[in-house]
Design an enzyme around this catalytic site. Sequence first.
Site, mmCIF file in Angstrom:
data_model
loop_
_atom_site.group_PDB
_atom_site.id
_atom_site.type_symbol
_atom_site.label_atom_id
_atom_site.label_comp_id
_atom_site.label_asym_id
_atom_site.label_seq_id
_atom_site.Cartn_x
_atom_site.Cartn_y
_atom_site.Cartn_z
ATOM 1 N N ASP B 154 0.601 -1.192 -0.020
ATOM 2 C CA ASP B 154 0.013 -0.012 0.007
ATOM 3 C C ASP B 154 0.946 1.282 0.086
ATOM 4 O OD1 ASP B 154 -2.408 1.937 1.165
ATOM 5 O OD2 ASP B 154 -3.035 -0.045 0.398
ATOM 6 N N HIS B 194 -3.562 6.024 3.925
ATOM 7 C CA HIS B 194 -4.277 4.632 3.512
ATOM 8 C C HIS B 194 -3.601 3.473 4.079
ATOM 9 C CE1 HIS B 194 -5.978 1.790 0.598
ATOM 10 N NE2 HIS B 194 -6.976 2.453 0.524
ATOM 11 N N SER B 384 -11.281 -0.881 0.308
ATOM 12 C CA SER B 384 -9.750 -0.884 0.952
ATOM 13 C C SER B 384 -9.734 -1.215 2.379
ATOM 14 C CB SER B 384 -9.493 0.572 0.877
ATOM 15 O OG SER B 384 -8.821 0.824 -0.284
#
Lengths: 90, 453
Positions: B154, B194, B384
Amino acid sequence: MAEVLITVRLPAPATLESAMRHLDLAEDEVDTAYGLVPVDPRRNLYVLRVTESAGRRVGDTGAGPRGGDRPRAEGGPYSDPPIEPYGPPR
Amino acid sequence: MRVLIQLRPSPDVVAAVADPSVPSSASDVADDLPGIVIDHSYAPVAVPQPMPAVPGGDPLSLNQPLIFSMAPQDASVVVRGEIADDELTSRITLLPATRRDVVAVYADPAIETTLTCAGDPPVGDWHDVERLLCLPDLAAEGLDGSGVPLAVVDTGINAAYVSAARGREVTVDHERSWNPKSVSGTPGDFAVDHGSMCAFDALIAAPKASLVDVPVLLSRRQGGSTLDGLLSDAISAYAHLREVLDAQPAESRALVVTNSWGSFSPRWDFPPGHPGNYSDNPAHPFNLIVGSLAEAGADILFAAGNCGTQCRDSRCAYPDRPIVGANSHPRALSIGGIDTGGTRVGYSSQGPGRLAARKPDLCAYTHFTGSRALGDTEPDSGTSAACPVAAGLVAAVRTRWPSSTLSPAQLRTLLRRTADDRSAVGYDHDYGYGVVDAAGVIAALRRRAAKAA
């Protein structure tokens, strides 16, 4: 699509230099920082990142001229699209 | 898919259905429709026949003055049922040909207006997710992720932030972590973003897993945004993860890889059918390396994406079948999203997938108050968040079940088989095989252990 991916099958231990020699690629046609990356060690399959014109020339599906002894990649040219996080949704 | 079946049974049956004083059931009207599971909880409904109000009117046109006849010889009856998503076309085509009383089959779309979408407030919090994933039961079984490497591919992890948000220390495996060549930085010490959200969510079910930080999405390309990379970087990352896996003793091998990213647009890809295409092509090098890593013993999970029909992400540019490339890989699990109320979030991408049709495989929880990595009031959202939540459950299983005793393929099957099915016909393209069910997983592992003893 400025740069593309091609695959090459080489006996271990393979190097970027041996791949470039095998495919008759010049240094300015190859992303040397990316290097030669193993995809499947059992099949001696590697990937490298090259310019679109070089990918077309040496790729097995490319539009380059076909000659009996012309070096060819195992596969490609393949796309190298951008990838992004899947979140948060917009 | 849920459908409405319009039938024209004998006039006496129509009369009975139309008469509110006569109880009637779906089986009185439609039994044994091949390939359709009839919903017997839905009482059949008589539907009037539209007819021209003026003699000589067009019998097929609805754009004229009409009268509606409930006379038994005119009216029809509607029942509700379900057809397996992958049999839909053939069943709908064949049904009127094999059953003369079937007039037509119509879609029965959900009309709920409360699906969670982007911008909606969180639904529950991460402690609800702990409860839904039966965390105490997992812990009692010794399934807490101890010693299991859990790779978060990520934007990088900020371990200090994740530790503070969880209220307990987290472990980052520096040796096994990896940066793309264009990325500098220390594993576990990247900006909060994220990737920290994904790490937090993965640790819900596997609090003692060892995070392997793989910040592929920080790789820069000319003209790119701040948070994207190239698929070639992901190939390099997977080559590294293969080394991580191969370096482990065969008898205790385990590696869980969570991927909450993908390709939103066909713009940078060769078109489907071109040999260099990514989205639909199992021979693309990234799809090859995903298959190769899974065969070597890794559990690979991909987010299904946020292109659900009810409220798709504005970046979604595939006109249909938005679960593309490795996100639809047959040797990976594709994870859709549900909220903690158990309802699919409206942005969760629906199948079929492009490499394998039966995608998504499963759904897991998202859109809850969790890490707050994306803002104080922002939920952990998107598929996600769902993907690492599911990856955490997989990592928990791996604590005591290495790939030598439960292969990735067997574990994928176990998760699908134990999932909480949300349809009457098994697999569907909204929820896949259903919602991950930790209690079902524990029970299946117990049975498996008893058999092996």
